[in-house]
Design a protein around this motif. Structure first.
Motif, PDB file in Angstrom:
ATOM      1  N   VAL A 146    -118.228   5.893 -31.262  1.00 38.67           N
ATOM      2  CA  VAL A 146    -118.048   6.225 -32.387  1.00 38.67           C
ATOM      3  C   VAL A 146    -116.633   6.164 -32.622  1.00 38.67           C
ATOM      4  CG1 VAL A 146    -118.390   8.204 -33.961  1.00 38.67           C
ATOM      5  CG2 VAL A 146    -120.021   7.695 -32.514  1.00 38.67           C
ATOM      6  N   MET A 147    -115.827   6.498 -31.894  1.00 42.48           N
ATOM      7  CA  MET A 147    -114.380   6.721 -32.236  1.00 42.48           C
ATOM      8  C   MET A 147    -113.720   5.201 -32.426  1.00 42.48           C
ATOM      9  SD  MET A 147    -111.548   8.488 -29.891  1.00 42.48           S
ATOM     10  CE  MET A 147    -112.505   9.841 -29.390  1.00 42.48           C
ATOM     11  N   PRO A 148    -113.202   4.892 -33.682  1.00 42.96           N
ATOM     12  CA  PRO A 148    -112.851   3.530 -34.109  1.00 42.96           C
ATOM     13  C   PRO A 148    -111.596   3.108 -33.277  1.00 42.96           C
ATOM     14  CG  PRO A 148    -111.989   5.520 -35.581  1.00 42.96           C
ATOM     15  CD  PRO A 148    -112.919   6.075 -34.925  1.00 42.96           C
ATOM     16  N   ALA A 149    -111.702   2.032 -32.585  1.00 39.00           N
ATOM     17  CA  ALA A 149    -110.949   1.577 -31.673  1.00 39.00           C
ATOM     18  C   ALA A 149    -109.637   1.044 -31.986  1.00 39.00           C
ATOM     19  CB  ALA A 149    -111.840   0.100 -30.953  1.00 39.00           C
ATOM     20  N   LEU A 150    -109.518   0.454 -33.147  1.00 40.25           N
ATOM     21  CA  LEU A 150    -108.173  -0.057 -33.608  1.00 40.25           C
ATOM     22  C   LEU A 150    -107.198   1.241 -33.772  1.00 40.25           C
ATOM     23  CD1 LEU A 150    -106.537  -2.601 -34.830  1.00 40.25           C
ATOM     24  CD2 LEU A 150    -107.075  -1.692 -36.917  1.00 40.25           C
ATOM     25  N   PRO A 151    -107.132   2.217 -34.512  1.00 34.85           N
ATOM     26  CA  PRO A 151    -106.196   3.231 -34.391  1.00 34.85           C
ATOM     27  C   PRO A 151    -105.924   3.785 -32.945  1.00 34.85           C
ATOM     28  CG  PRO A 151    -108.010   4.189 -35.471  1.00 34.85           C
ATOM     29  CD  PRO A 151    -108.373   2.572 -35.277  1.00 34.85           C
ATOM     30  N   LEU A 152    -107.069   4.018 -32.305  1.00 30.44           N
ATOM     31  CA  LEU A 152    -106.815   4.346 -30.892  1.00 30.44           C
ATOM     32  C   LEU A 152    -105.961   3.278 -30.025  1.00 30.44           C
ATOM     33  CD1 LEU A 152    -107.250   6.403 -28.530  1.00 30.44           C
ATOM     34  CD2 LEU A 152    -109.258   5.392 -27.997  1.00 30.44           C
ATOM     35  N   PHE A 246    -101.837  -9.870 -33.740  1.00 31.99           N
ATOM     36  CA  PHE A 246    -101.524 -10.055 -35.301  1.00 31.99           C
ATOM     37  C   PHE A 246    -100.800  -8.839 -36.017  1.00 31.99           C
ATOM     38  CE2 PHE A 246    -103.255  -9.400 -39.482  1.00 31.99           C
ATOM     39  CZ  PHE A 246    -102.885 -10.487 -40.245  1.00 31.99           C
ATOM     40  N   GLN A 264     -98.837 -15.116 -40.929  1.00 32.65           N
ATOM     41  CA  GLN A 264     -98.871 -14.049 -41.970  1.00 32.65           C
ATOM     42  C   GLN A 264     -97.475 -13.547 -42.374  1.00 32.65           C
ATOM     43  OE1 GLN A 264    -100.699 -12.029 -43.706  1.00 32.65           O
ATOM     44  NE2 GLN A 264     -99.525  -9.770 -43.472  1.00 32.65           N
TER      45      GLN A 264
ATOM     46  N   PRO B 148    -112.277 -13.795 -36.970  1.00 35.27           N
ATOM     47  CA  PRO B 148    -111.555 -12.459 -37.179  1.00 35.27           C
ATOM     48  C   PRO B 148    -111.562 -12.115 -38.730  1.00 35.27           C
ATOM     49  CG  PRO B 148    -109.886 -13.891 -35.647  1.00 35.27           C
ATOM     50  CD  PRO B 148    -111.146 -14.849 -36.064  1.00 35.27           C
ATOM     51  N   PHE B 150    -109.132 -11.011 -40.423  1.00 36.30           N
ATOM     52  CA  PHE B 150    -107.929 -11.334 -41.036  1.00 36.30           C
ATOM     53  C   PHE B 150    -107.782 -12.770 -41.349  1.00 36.30           C
ATOM     54  CE2 PHE B 150    -106.023 -12.071 -36.903  1.00 36.30           C
ATOM     55  CZ  PHE B 150    -106.525 -11.354 -36.185  1.00 36.30           C
ATOM     56  N   GLY B 259    -117.113   1.428 -36.749  1.00 35.37           N
ATOM     57  CA  GLY B 259    -115.717   1.409 -36.158  1.00 35.37           C
ATOM     58  C   GLY B 259    -115.410  -0.058 -36.114  1.00 35.37           C
ATOM     59  N   PHE B 260    -116.194  -1.064 -35.718  1.00 37.74           N
ATOM     60  CA  PHE B 260    -115.749  -2.321 -35.903  1.00 37.74           C
ATOM     61  C   PHE B 260    -115.335  -2.622 -37.457  1.00 37.74           C
ATOM     62  CE2 PHE B 260    -118.550  -3.143 -32.303  1.00 37.74           C
ATOM     63  CZ  PHE B 260    -117.658  -3.880 -31.377  1.00 37.74           C
ATOM     64  N   SER B 263    -112.020  -1.174 -38.413  1.00 37.51           N
ATOM     65  CA  SER B 263    -110.763  -1.997 -37.889  1.00 37.51           C
ATOM     66  C   SER B 263    -110.838  -3.321 -38.499  1.00 37.51           C
ATOM     67  CB  SER B 263    -111.129  -2.023 -36.162  1.00 37.51           C
ATOM     68  OG  SER B 263    -111.381  -1.016 -35.637  1.00 37.51           O
ATOM     69  N   LEU B 266    -109.280  -2.829 -42.065  1.00 33.16           N
ATOM     70  CA  LEU B 266    -107.920  -2.217 -41.996  1.00 33.16           C
ATOM     71  C   LEU B 266    -106.892  -3.507 -41.888  1.00 33.16           C
ATOM     72  CD1 LEU B 266    -108.013   1.024 -39.945  1.00 33.16           C
ATOM     73  CD2 LEU B 266    -107.845   0.708 -42.421  1.00 33.16           C
ATOM     74  N   LEU B 267    -107.299  -4.391 -40.945  1.00 34.75           N
ATOM     75  CA  LEU B 267    -106.691  -5.759 -40.890  1.00 34.75           C
ATOM     76  C   LEU B 267    -106.605  -6.711 -41.990  1.00 34.75           C
ATOM     77  CD1 LEU B 267    -107.399  -6.587 -37.354  1.00 34.75           C
ATOM     78  CD2 LEU B 267    -105.377  -5.693 -37.939  1.00 34.75           C
ATOM     79  N   ILE B 270    -104.154  -5.621 -44.604  1.00 30.38           N
ATOM     80  CA  ILE B 270    -102.645  -5.922 -44.102  1.00 30.38           C
ATOM     81  C   ILE B 270    -102.419  -7.373 -44.952  1.00 30.38           C
ATOM     82  CG2 ILE B 270    -101.092  -6.588 -42.285  1.00 30.38           C
ATOM     83  CD1 ILE B 270    -102.484  -4.660 -40.864  1.00 30.38           C
ATOM     84  N   LEU B 281    -100.740   1.356 -41.289  1.00 30.62           N
ATOM     85  CA  LEU B 281    -100.826   0.950 -39.619  1.00 30.62           C
ATOM     86  C   LEU B 281     -99.732   0.200 -39.289  1.00 30.62           C
ATOM     87  CD1 LEU B 281    -104.496   0.528 -38.352  1.00 30.62           C
ATOM     88  CD2 LEU B 281    -102.690   2.162 -37.674  1.00 30.62           C
ATOM     89  N   PHE B 297    -104.565   7.685 -36.461  1.00 30.51           N
ATOM     90  CA  PHE B 297    -105.684   7.808 -35.695  1.00 30.51           C
ATOM     91  C   PHE B 297    -106.827   9.053 -35.941  1.00 30.51           C
ATOM     92  CE2 PHE B 297    -107.093   9.612 -31.635  1.00 30.51           C
ATOM     93  CZ  PHE B 297    -108.238   8.780 -31.453  1.00 30.51           C
ATOM     94  N   ILE B 300    -108.582   8.483 -39.750  1.00 26.11           N
ATOM     95  CA  ILE B 300    -109.597   7.259 -39.588  1.00 26.11           C
ATOM     96  C   ILE B 300    -110.717   7.633 -38.935  1.00 26.11           C
ATOM     97  CG2 ILE B 300    -109.948   5.067 -38.894  1.00 26.11           C
ATOM     98  CD1 ILE B 300    -106.987   4.441 -39.377  1.00 26.11           C
ATOM     99  N   THR B 301    -110.599   8.661 -37.889  1.00 20.43           N
ATOM    100  CA  THR B 301    -111.514   9.003 -36.949  1.00 20.43           C
ATOM    101  C   THR B 301    -112.385   9.966 -37.482  1.00 20.43           C
ATOM    102  OG1 THR B 301    -110.310   8.594 -34.572  1.00 20.43           O
ATOM    103  CG2 THR B 301    -112.437   9.837 -34.699  1.00 20.43           C
ATOM    104  N   VAL B 304    -114.260   8.400 -40.178  1.00 20.03           N
ATOM    105  CA  VAL B 304    -115.677   7.615 -39.718  1.00 20.03           C
ATOM    106  C   VAL B 304    -116.627   8.439 -39.117  1.00 20.03           C
ATOM    107  CG1 VAL B 304    -116.315   6.159 -37.556  1.00 20.03           C
ATOM    108  CG2 VAL B 304    -114.208   5.521 -38.872  1.00 20.03           C
TER     109      VAL B 304
END
Lengths: 376, 326
Positions: A146-152, A246, A264, B148, B150, B259-260, B263, B266-267, B270, B281, B297, B300-301, B304
């Motif tokens: 459940v925890m979003p991976a990106l900010p972690l 990136f 970018q 991806p 982005f 979650g995917f 993520s 967010l990219l 950017i 971020l 973190f 966002i958590t 979600v």
């Protein structure tokens, strides 16, 4: 082929008791059957060419990736000298692309191996032990899901700073921390369903040790799921490593995500320098597609009903009719534990049966065999 | 309602784990984050108070026990105090995030909703017409799924914003606009949101399409679907019966997907220089702004988790079996 052989491949719910005991002949048969699916062949071929490319890439690259050709801030469009043009530093994009694949595959492979090992340990333990251990391990897996991976990952890599941004093994390890939970969940569910099958019960009754039951009885039947979860994690790691590069969290080097980072930063997309960002993006997407195709192939291997599309396509111009007819006929064989002869009779209309065979019909050995044979 | 209570408990535990990770990671990873921040801050007057605050935040040069620091950290989080952002002239992190959050909630929330509805509908149709030309959609969809987010954003900007000039390539509104509830401003915001939203929808719909197709293929074999067809019900109605049941795993799979998607989204932000959490971020990463990273973190958590709770409510509403259990 006898009826008992193909039972396990047909059930929607995955491997079945008998398969733990199968002989070498059948194993060879299974090994041969897997690559027949066009999805698996395409996926394997694509993956193999990427691996090959990453190995010979640095050797055949026309230039060094960081060699600066001129002193001009305007990237050059593709030409005979630079097949994929140049960056704003006048470096050769094609060479960067060839050199950059290796790091990405290595990181993804490391992350895939570690995460799969973790998910097998956690998933099988949870599913086999049950009770409180299962509750706690499942909760752990669900929390990481459940925890979003990106900010972690951002705080992990952020605090590691420069020390962590070059070490490919460390990068793979950190990515695997956020990528193991899905596999653990799927493996736990399947272990749970295998644990109470008759053949595991009988192994327990004749007094086999727990470790032997896990390694000899349960794990072999989890193989397709382990493989699929490995591919999934590798796919996840490719995406994540690209994202980290990136963002500039790990050293961009010339990894494909890194090329996109430089593109970018230099506004390649706003200036129409397509040759700079399209090749690495397409490369990542194709590599990912290869893995997804392989995963689809394995999914269809585990759950043959998903294969429906492939079967009907072969039936030529009358696709529509065939599909509809199969739905009409599907009711007929809905008999729990049908007579073998009844199944054989159904086998007379293989194209009709194969696509839409209902779930209850677990012993429909013959029709599915026909379907398999037809695929050759 | 027992289901919801159980889920709520799980989300509270997850939030607690997230807060603990947020506290532990800076202390477990070797290196001194305070020095890194100060090194980046050359040219800014740094008062001893700032250094002391940073020391407290990361547990450097402090005599307090780890447990004491931990309870202090909890206290701060519960009061909405996430420290100060060195990348934003030491404004409170909560203020910085509050300014960006609405953009992300609006853009990502709406795009996710659209992609879910659209993807599920397409998945149902593809499954229904299996064996037809629609199956060729799957490889295309797979490609978008594997690309991806982005990268798709790059393409969208180059094609639709630069080459065709249909939409603005970056930002959430024109710089000259004054934020107000006027038609000019709102239409400007919409105009700027189309491309990033489109990117997120195209990139994330693939997952829903494939998921729905696979469940739908199984559901279509159920007897009640066959009977509905045998009764001579209209095709749309039969699909509806099957789809209603096939959609349940998609809703419960929402937790895994969100979650995917967040993520990736967010990219995407950017690339579009969209003033949401994604841009924060990037700012935090390029300035070594650890407190902003930690605050992001957590926020966002929490967001979600809230989205998951909503999905759970929807699930309980859709599936009567979950209501009977209690």
């Amino acid at each position: 082929m006898t009826a008992s052989i193909s039972t396990d491949q047909v059930t929607g719910s995955g491997p079945v008791p008998g398969s733990a005991l199968h002989g070498t002949a059948q194993r060879r048969q299974r090994a041969l059957r897997l690559p027949r699916s066009p999805k698996i062949i395409a996926g394997l071929a694509m993956l193999a060419s990427f691996v090959l490319l990453s190995i010979i890439g640095p050797l055949v690259a026309p230039y060094s990736p960081d060699r600066i050709f001129a002193n001009s801030p305007v990237p050059l469009a593709p030409s005979a000298a630079h097949w994929l043009g140049t960056t704003s530093l006048q470096q050769d994009v094609f060479s960067q692309l060839l050199v950059g694949g290796g790091d990405m595959l290595l990181v993804a492979f490391i992350a895939g191996v570690i995460a799969t090992a973790l998910s097998v340990v956690v998933g099988v333990t949870a599913g086999y032990l049950g009770g409180l251990a299962d509750d706690l391990l499942s909760m752990l897996a669900n929390i990481f899901l459940v925890m979003p991976a990106l900010p972690l990952l951002v705080i992990l890599f952020g605090f590691l700073g420069k020390t962590g941004s070059d070490d490919l093994f460390l990068i793979g390890f950190i990515i695997s921390i956020t990528g193991w939970a899905w596999g653990a969940r799927v493996l736990r569910a399947q272990t749970l369903s295998l644990r109470n099958r008759d053949y595991v019960d009988s192994a327990r009754i004749i007094g086999e040790r727990g470790s032997r039951i896990i390694f000899a009885e349960i794990l072999p039947n989890l193989t397709p799921i382990v493989a699929s979860s490995f591919l999934f994690t590798v796919l996840y790691a490719i995406g994540t490593y690209s994202a980290m590069a990136f963002l500039g969290l790990v050293n961009p080097n010339w990894s494909w995500g890194g090329i996109l980072y430089y593109a970018q930063v230099n506004n390649a997309e706003l200036s129409g320098y397509w040759w700079w960002y399209i090749p690495p993006g397409i490369a990542i997407a194709l590599l990912g597609t290869a893995l997804v195709l392989l995963n689809f192939g394995i999914d269809e291997f585990i759950n043959p009903r998903l294969r429906a599309a492939g079967l009907t396509r072969r039936s030529g111009g009358r696709r529509g009719t065939r599909t509809r007819r199969s739905q009409q006929f599907a009711l007929t064989p809905v008999i729990r534990g049908p007579e073998p002869s009844a199944v054989l009779a159904q086998g007379a209309t293989p194209a009709v049966l194969a696509p839409g065979t209902p779930a209850v019909l677990t012993r429909r050995a013959t029709p599915a065999t026909t379907g398999e044979g037809g695929q050759a | 309602m027992l289901v919801i209570a159980r889920r709520l408990f799980f989300y509270l535990v997850t939030a607690a784990v997230a807060i603990s990770l947020d506290f532990l990671i800076p202390r477990l990873i070797p290196g001194n984050p305070v020095d890194a921040i100060l090194a980046k801050m050359q040219g800014v007057t740094i008062t001893p108070a700032i250094i002391h605050a940073l020391d407290l935040q990361f547990g450097v040069n402090t005599s307090a026990s780890l447990w004491g620091q931990y309870t202090h950290f909890w206290n701060n989080v519960l009061h909405g105090n996430f420290g100060v952002s060195s990348a934003n002239s030491f404004e409170p992190v909560s203020t910085v995030i509050r300014q960006a959050l609405p953009y992300t909630l609006g853009l990502v929330g709406l795009a996710t909703l659209i992609s879910f509805l659209l993807g599920t509908a397409i998945g149902a149709v593809v499954a229904w017409k299996r064996g037809s030309w629609l199956d060729n959609l799957l490889p295309v969809v797979t490609f978008f799924q594997a690309a991806p987010y982005f990268f798709l954003a790059f393409l969208a900007i180059d094609v639709f914003a630069i080459t065709l000039g249909w939409f603005p390539p970056s930002r959430a509104a024109n710089a000259t606009d004054f934020p107000a509830f006027t038609w000019t401003y709102l239409s400007d915001v919409l105009d700027h949101a189309v491309l990033p939203a489109l990117t997120i929808v195209v990139a994330s719909a693939a997952g829903w399409i494939v998921g729905m197709r696979n469940v739908m293929l199984t559901t279509m074999d159920e007897d009640y679907v066959l009977i509905a067809a045998a009764k001579g019900l209209r095709k749309g109605r039969v699909i509806w019966y099957a789809a209603r049941n096939a959609i349940l795993p998609s809703v419960s799979g929402f937790a895994l997907a969100i979650g995917f998607i967040v993520s990736g989204a967010l990219l995407t932000e950017i690339v579009f220089s969209y003033p949401g959490l994604g841009s924060l971020l990037l700012q935090a990463v390029s300035n070594n702004d650890y407190e902003l990273m930690q605050g992001l973190f957590l926020i966002i958590t929490f967001t979600v988790l809230a989205a998951n709770l909503i999905a759970d409510f929807v699930y309980v509403f859709l599936d009567p079996r979950t209501r009977q259990e209690a």
